[in-house]
Scaffold this active site. Sequence first.
Site, PDB file in Angstrom:
ATOM      1  N   PRO A   1       0.965  -1.116  -0.085  1.00 33.48           N
ATOM      2  CA  PRO A   1       0.068  -0.125  -0.058  1.00 33.48           C
ATOM      3  C   PRO A   1       0.795   1.121  -0.145  1.00 33.48           C
ATOM      4  CG  PRO A   1      -0.546  -1.462   1.977  1.00 33.48           C
ATOM      5  CD  PRO A   1       0.749  -1.956   1.358  1.00 33.48           C
ATOM      6  N   GLU A   2       0.568   2.347  -0.818  1.00 30.19           N
ATOM      7  CA  GLU A   2       1.191   3.564  -0.987  1.00 30.19           C
ATOM      8  C   GLU A   2       0.148   4.576  -0.394  1.00 30.19           C
ATOM      9  OE1 GLU A   2       3.025   3.925  -4.854  1.00 30.19           O
ATOM     10  OE2 GLU A   2       2.989   1.849  -4.958  1.00 30.19           O
TER      11      GLU A   2
ATOM     12  N   ARG B   1      14.342  -2.492  -7.342  1.00 31.46           N
ATOM     13  CA  ARG B   1      12.945  -2.611  -7.648  1.00 31.46           C
ATOM     14  C   ARG B   1      12.775  -2.584  -9.008  1.00 31.46           C
ATOM     15  NH1 ARG B   1      10.510  -0.227  -3.320  1.00 31.46           N
ATOM     16  NH2 ARG B   1       9.075  -1.721  -3.569  1.00 31.46           N
TER      17      ARG B   1
ATOM     18  N   LYS C   1       2.781   6.795   4.740  1.00 38.07           N
ATOM     19  CA  LYS C   1       2.237   5.292   4.524  1.00 38.07           C
ATOM     20  C   LYS C   1       1.796   4.774   5.824  1.00 38.07           C
ATOM     21  CE  LYS C   1       5.074   4.479   0.535  1.00 38.07           C
ATOM     22  NZ  LYS C   1       6.190   3.885   0.004  1.00 38.07           N
TER      23      LYS C   1
END
Length: 266
Positions: free
Chosen positions: A2-3, A256, A59
């Site tokens: 989740p961002e 990433r 976050k």
Amino acid sequence: MPELPEVETVKRELTQAIVGKKIDGVIINNAKVIRQNNPKDFLEGLKGLSVKGVLRKGKLLIIELSNGKALAIHLKMTGQLVYPGDGLKSRVSFKFSDGKFMDFRDQRLFGELCLVSNWKDLKFVKALGPEPFDLTQDKFRQMLLEKNSKIKTLLLDQSFVSGIGNLYAAEALFRAKIHPERKASSLAEKEASALLKEIKDTLSEAIKYKGSSIDQYVQLDGQRGEYVKFHKVYGRQGKPCLICKMPIKRISLGGRGTYFCPRCQK
DNA sequence: AATGGGACCTGCGCGC
DNA sequence: TGCGCGCAGGTCCCAT
């Protein structure tokens, strides 16, 4: 996982669902996610308190409690909050006095729950950079000029700007037509302005559609976030760019997965 | 200061 | 069918 948009969605729904409710008990099925010296202090410290409010910083979710303390929750990659829950298949469940449960689920156990006297004292919170929505174009441009790192890596740095993660960094850069490997300081004024605008627009749209459910993330009621439909590059390697048809490329940046259009993004 | 790697974990999908 | 590998929305810590 989740961002900012996903955490914001949960924050808003949580505010509706649990503010004013009293915590009757806490069920700990896996103590690993409780980042407290003693999980028993966590349990005892929460019992009998009611929920005053819910905040989001980057976050991080912060549940304010009636005694002035706070329950800080970071969902990390696979954390979920579900309400009403069933008290099953959760790592930790909170039982309210009306008999309903709020379940914290987390496949990978990276998530963190922490009971703190003052959330503002958390090292993590102190290190957070500004929220994207609080930035002006001038300020953002100045911040970029001071940095020599790659723009994508920088956007993921929570001390630079808080709330952006791997998915929305990719989407915003695509929309601003900026290559993820560009040095931050090399962005022209126009590019910096476009990037900030696209960051804000992308995040706002994602909030409107209740976030992106790729895999684990769900809204508080367990439903998936619909913003995935609008992703332009994230997870689309090999598929045609929605603007120029060139195959979307995937490279690794800072470990990433990084998706971009090699033709549109300069 | 920037960058790269590994660590923390579980589970999925893929190719062989 | 089964196994090994790479991959996953986050963050921290260490080495160069």
